[in-house]
Design a protein around this motif. Structure first.
Motif, PDB file in Angstrom:
ATOM      1  N   TRP A 103      11.108   8.062  11.691  1.00 12.27           N
ATOM      2  CA  TRP A 103      10.734   7.266  12.861  1.00 12.27           C
ATOM      3  C   TRP A 103       9.738   6.167  12.487  1.00 12.27           C
ATOM      4  O   TRP A 103       9.731   5.088  13.089  1.00 12.27           O
ATOM      5  N   SER A 104       8.908   6.436  11.488  1.00  6.94           N
ATOM      6  CA  SER A 104       7.962   5.423  11.022  1.00  6.94           C
ATOM      7  C   SER A 104       8.697   4.249  10.372  1.00  6.94           C
ATOM      8  O   SER A 104       8.368   3.080  10.599  1.00  6.94           O
ATOM      9  N   TRP A 105       9.722   4.557   9.568  1.00  4.05           N
ATOM     10  CA  TRP A 105      10.533   3.503   8.958  1.00  4.05           C
ATOM     11  C   TRP A 105      11.257   2.679  10.029  1.00  4.05           C
ATOM     12  O   TRP A 105      11.415   1.458   9.885  1.00  4.05           O
ATOM     13  N   LEU A 106      11.686   3.330  11.094  1.00  7.50           N
ATOM     14  CA  LEU A 106      12.382   2.627  12.174  1.00  7.50           C
ATOM     15  C   LEU A 106      11.491   1.542  12.761  1.00  7.50           C
ATOM     16  O   LEU A 106      11.915   0.385  12.933  1.00  7.50           O
ATOM     17  N   PHE A 107      10.236   1.889  13.059  1.00  7.92           N
ATOM     18  CA  PHE A 107       9.315   0.904  13.628  1.00  7.92           C
ATOM     19  C   PHE A 107       8.987  -0.197  12.624  1.00  7.92           C
ATOM     20  O   PHE A 107       8.862  -1.367  12.993  1.00  7.92           O
ATOM     21  N   ILE A 108       8.841   0.156  11.366  1.00  6.18           N
ATOM     22  CA  ILE A 108       8.525  -0.844  10.339  1.00  6.18           C
ATOM     23  C   ILE A 108       9.666  -1.852  10.197  1.00  6.18           C
ATOM     24  O   ILE A 108       9.456  -3.072  10.192  1.00  6.18           O
ATOM     25  N   ILE A 109      10.885  -1.342  10.076  1.00  4.77           N
ATOM     26  CA  ILE A 109      12.044  -2.227   9.878  1.00  4.77           C
ATOM     27  C   ILE A 109      12.238  -3.141  11.080  1.00  4.77           C
ATOM     28  O   ILE A 109      12.415  -4.363  10.935  1.00  4.77           O
ATOM     29  N   GLU A 110      12.198  -2.579  12.284  1.00  2.00           N
ATOM     30  CA  GLU A 110      12.381  -3.417  13.470  1.00  2.00           C
ATOM     31  C   GLU A 110      11.204  -4.358  13.667  1.00  2.00           C
ATOM     32  O   GLU A 110      11.363  -5.486  14.153  1.00  2.00           O
ATOM     33  N   GLY A 111      10.000  -3.926  13.293  1.00  2.00           N
ATOM     34  CA  GLY A 111       8.826  -4.786  13.396  1.00  2.00           C
ATOM     35  C   GLY A 111       8.890  -5.968  12.451  1.00  2.00           C
ATOM     36  O   GLY A 111       8.614  -7.113  12.836  1.00  2.00           O
ATOM     37  N   VAL A 112       9.281  -5.712  11.193  1.00  2.00           N
ATOM     38  CA  VAL A 112       9.414  -6.797  10.216  1.00  2.00           C
ATOM     39  C   VAL A 112      10.513  -7.768  10.654  1.00  2.00           C
ATOM     40  O   VAL A 112      10.373  -8.998  10.512  1.00  2.00           O
ATOM     41  N   LEU A 113      11.586  -7.229  11.219  1.00  2.00           N
ATOM     42  CA  LEU A 113      12.672  -8.075  11.725  1.00  2.00           C
ATOM     43  C   LEU A 113      12.159  -8.988  12.833  1.00  2.00           C
ATOM     44  O   LEU A 113      12.463 -10.194  12.860  1.00  2.00           O
ATOM     45  N   ALA A 114      11.359  -8.446  13.742  1.00  2.00           N
ATOM     46  CA  ALA A 114      10.807  -9.251  14.839  1.00  2.00           C
ATOM     47  C   ALA A 114       9.849 -10.316  14.311  1.00  2.00           C
ATOM     48  O   ALA A 114       9.845 -11.460  14.792  1.00  2.00           O
ATOM     49  N   ILE A 115       9.038  -9.967  13.321  1.00  2.00           N
ATOM     50  CA  ILE A 115       8.106 -10.944  12.737  1.00  2.00           C
ATOM     51  C   ILE A 115       8.876 -12.089  12.088  1.00  2.00           C
ATOM     52  O   ILE A 115       8.539 -13.264  12.249  1.00  2.00           O
TER      53      ILE A 115
ATOM     54  N   ALA B  88       6.919 -12.931  19.641  1.00  2.00           N
ATOM     55  CA  ALA B  88       7.811 -12.122  18.802  1.00  2.00           C
ATOM     56  C   ALA B  88       7.071 -11.584  17.584  1.00  2.00           C
ATOM     57  O   ALA B  88       7.269 -10.428  17.173  1.00  2.00           O
ATOM     58  N   ILE B  89       6.189 -12.399  16.990  1.00  2.00           N
ATOM     59  CA  ILE B  89       5.400 -11.939  15.851  1.00  2.00           C
ATOM     60  C   ILE B  89       4.455 -10.821  16.276  1.00  2.00           C
ATOM     61  O   ILE B  89       4.326  -9.795  15.583  1.00  2.00           O
ATOM     62  N   CYS B  90       3.779 -11.004  17.408  1.00  2.00           N
ATOM     63  CA  CYS B  90       2.899  -9.939  17.929  1.00  2.00           C
ATOM     64  C   CYS B  90       3.693  -8.679  18.211  1.00  2.00           C
ATOM     65  O   CYS B  90       3.240  -7.566  17.910  1.00  2.00           O
ATOM     66  N   PHE B  91       4.871  -8.859  18.780  1.00  2.89           N
ATOM     67  CA  PHE B  91       5.757  -7.741  19.080  1.00  2.89           C
ATOM     68  C   PHE B  91       6.052  -6.957  17.802  1.00  2.89           C
ATOM     69  O   PHE B  91       5.953  -5.729  17.751  1.00  2.89           O
ATOM     70  N   GLY B  92       6.418  -7.696  16.730  1.00  8.10           N
ATOM     71  CA  GLY B  92       6.723  -7.045  15.465  1.00  8.10           C
ATOM     72  C   GLY B  92       5.524  -6.374  14.846  1.00  8.10           C
ATOM     73  O   GLY B  92       5.623  -5.257  14.306  1.00  8.10           O
ATOM     74  N   ALA B  93       4.359  -7.034  14.912  1.00  9.98           N
ATOM     75  CA  ALA B  93       3.142  -6.449  14.342  1.00  9.98           C
ATOM     76  C   ALA B  93       2.758  -5.161  15.071  1.00  9.98           C
ATOM     77  O   ALA B  93       2.323  -4.179  14.442  1.00  9.98           O
ATOM     78  N   ILE B  94       2.933  -5.156  16.383  1.00 17.05           N
ATOM     79  CA  ILE B  94       2.618  -3.956  17.161  1.00 17.05           C
ATOM     80  C   ILE B  94       3.574  -2.822  16.803  1.00 17.05           C
ATOM     81  O   ILE B  94       3.159  -1.646  16.673  1.00 17.05           O
ATOM     82  N   LEU B  95       4.865  -3.146  16.622  1.00 22.35           N
ATOM     83  CA  LEU B  95       5.827  -2.125  16.200  1.00 22.35           C
ATOM     84  C   LEU B  95       5.445  -1.545  14.842  1.00 22.35           C
ATOM     85  O   LEU B  95       5.519  -0.331  14.628  1.00 22.35           O
ATOM     86  N   CYS B  96       5.032  -2.416  13.914  1.00 23.52           N
ATOM     87  CA  CYS B  96       4.593  -1.921  12.599  1.00 23.52           C
ATOM     88  C   CYS B  96       3.373  -1.026  12.751  1.00 23.52           C
ATOM     89  O   CYS B  96       3.225  -0.027  12.032  1.00 23.52           O
ATOM     90  N   GLY B  97       2.487  -1.395  13.696  1.00 23.73           N
ATOM     91  CA  GLY B  97       1.325  -0.548  13.946  1.00 23.73           C
ATOM     92  C   GLY B  97       1.720   0.822  14.474  1.00 23.73           C
ATOM     93  O   GLY B  97       1.072   1.830  14.152  1.00 23.73           O
TER      94      GLY B  97
END
Length: 525
Positions: A231-243, A143-152
């Motif tokens: 769209w960049s904020w979308l990935f950041i928010i969902e990525g931080v949530l996953a982390i 899940a952390i990797c998932f979130g980090a990749i989304l932030c990327g």
């Protein structure tokens, strides 16, 4: 005490834990077992901690199913100068459980095939190594990797970057799939379907939350206000949530019961007595401290029910893929306007959400899976027959509800039936991955068969035929397992009539040694 646990001679039972009443306690009674007060307290703790952690992990990893589509509306494709084919390739690179089908893609088929192979390659080791690395670490780390990749992905500037990151998301998703096996190791065979249904249903509601998040970002975090694309904020928010959820899982998700017992320490959630009781429940059809055993891979390939239920799983995954990709198209083809199409699309999903939970609960109470699977595969057949033959709008909506409820109910109960009837950690993990192989392969077929709108006769007829096949495989698996149960009962009776004890009981043979062939093991039908 109900005869639904098998005694393990290599698993120590402390004095305060009640032992089975007989030397032979059958794993797989067809009755729903009553629980002691201590056992009810244990299950309640698991329901309030383990189940929510599994549910939110499943939910957050499936948010991306719709976030990439929302990101496209927010300008992702335009900002990165991606063509339509390139965008759909990025969708397909994330080879999730419910493989998306897009019939109009013309290019880069080999890339998509590579993604499927990559997902399968990671799915097998993920199921096998999660016990070694501990479930809280492997699932939480995924899940952390998932979130980090989304932030990327928020910093992606071209098609190649998005494509590569989507492949990595699929790899992380493979490790999250271990939760289906993890749940079966904490709950008994007449408890697991309803619990699995709860976190499976989170996948059906993740899209709604993704839409709400996207709506809020568009309204409050525009490019003009923040200097960053929505769209960049979308990935950041969902990525931080996953982390954040991944950290929570690593911290709070308990290890497997036998592992907790081996440590000999009090857990933050469970007392030592509850850990011993959980280990006893675990031992009902599992081997304590079992590692990876390659010989169980051969047992998987030689087991007829593994192939039969894999075919059933293939029909389920194809059905879910078709519903997920084409339901709005089906509803629109019934003659609804664009606005009403969005509204009426929610009806089949609402039916499926409710029925998944109801059927999961009932199948646990009755401790039977085959009648529910057979019934809902048959209802799926009825739904496709109605879509092929009837043009009345109300009947078509009813048919849409039937096919959606059918595939979602069956995709819950088929993996559960596989897990509760498979002995051996290696075999169980690989049986689930093997069934997924069928599912992914068949779901790719959806890219070829739904190409003749608006009636989609070829597509509906193909899925109908596979649902008929699934009915046959469910019946075949039922009669196969019932026959083995009857044979063991007959052998037991013959030994009892001679006043003898079966060698498996007399010599203390464990499931670890003979697997499902143990005289005390019964398949849960």
């Amino acid at each position: 005490m109900e005869k639904n646990d098998i005694e393990y001679h290599n698993t120590p039972f402390p004095e305060h834990v009640e032992k089975p009443d007989t030397a032979l306690a059958v794993a797989g009674s067809e009755l729903h077992s009553e629980k002691t007060k201590a056992e009810r307290r244990l299950v309640l703790k698991a329901d309030f901690v383990i189940l929510p952690l599994c549910a939110i992990t499943w939910w957050v990893t499936y948010l991306d199913r719709n976030s990439i589509g929302n990101a496209r509306v927010m300008g992702l494709q335009k900002d990165l100068n991606m063509t339509g084919d390139q965008f759909y390739n990025c969708l397909s690179m994330f080879c999730e459980l419910y493989f998306r089908t897009y019939p109009h893609i013309k290019g880069d088929r080999w890339l998509m095939l590579g993604a499927v192979v990559g997902y399968i390659i990671f799915l097998f080791p993920a199921n096998l190594t999660s016990r070694i690395f501990r479930p809280n670490r492997s699932v939480g780390g995924a899940a952390i990797c998932f979130g980090a990749i989304l932030c990327g992905m928020a910093e992606a500037r071209n098609y190649a970057t998005v494509l590569a990151l989507r492949i990595m998301l699929g790899c992380a998703q493979a490790y999250v799939q271990f939760l289906t096996v993890y749940i079966s190791l904490w709950y008994k065979r007449d408890e697991v379907a309803f619990r699995t249904g709860i976190f499976f249903s989170c996948a059906t509601i993740s899209g709604s939350f993704g839409g709400l998040i996207a709506y809020s970002i568009e309204k409050h975090l525009s490019l003009e206000k923040t200097g960053r694309a929505p769209w960049s904020w979308l990935f950041i928010i969902e990525g931080v949530l996953a982390i954040g959820i991944g950290i929570l899982v690593i911290t709070l998700l308990p290890r497997l019961p036998d592992d907790l017992q081996k440590r000999g320490k009090k857990h933050w959630l469970f007392t030592k007595e509850e850990i011993d009781l959980a280990a006893k429940r675990f031992a009902s059809y599992n081997t304590a401290h079992e590692g990876v055993k390659p010989k169980q891979l051969l047992e998987l390939l030689k087991d007829p029910k593994s192939h039969l239920l894999a075919i059933s799983q293939g029909a389920c995954v194809l059905g879910v893929g078709v519903v997920g990709s084409f339901m709005p198209t089906f509803i629109s083809g019934f003659g609804f306007s664009a606005v009403n199409t969005q509204l009426f699309t929610t009806i089949p999903y609402a039916c499926a959400f409710c029925l998944v939970l109801i059927n999961g609960y009932l199948s646990d109470r009755l401790n039977k899976k085959w009648p529910f699977l057979l019934t809902y595969f048959a209802l799926g057949c009825l739904g496709y027959i109605l879509l092929l033959t009837v043009k009345v709008r109300g009947v078509q909506i009813f048919a849409a509800c039937l096919i959606t409820s059918s595939c979602y109910t069956c995709i819950l109960l088929t993996p559960v039936w596989i897990n509760i009837n498979t002995v051996g950690f290696t075999k169980r993990g690989c049986s689930w991955a093997y069934a997924e192989l069928y599912g992914l392969t068949w779901s790719i077929m959806g890219t070829r068969i739904y190409d003749n709108p608006p009636r989609f006769i070829k597509g509906h007829a193909t899925v109908l035929s596979l649902n008929v096949l699934a009915c046959g495989t469910v019946l075949a698996a039922y009669f196969y397992m019932k026959g083995i149960n009857k044979k063991k009962e007959r052998i037991e009776k013959e030994y009892a009539e001679r006043g003898e004890v079966h060698p498996h009981i007399a010599h203390g043979t464990t499931l670890d040694e003979v697997g499902e062939g143990h005289i005390g093991f019964r398949y849960a039908l």
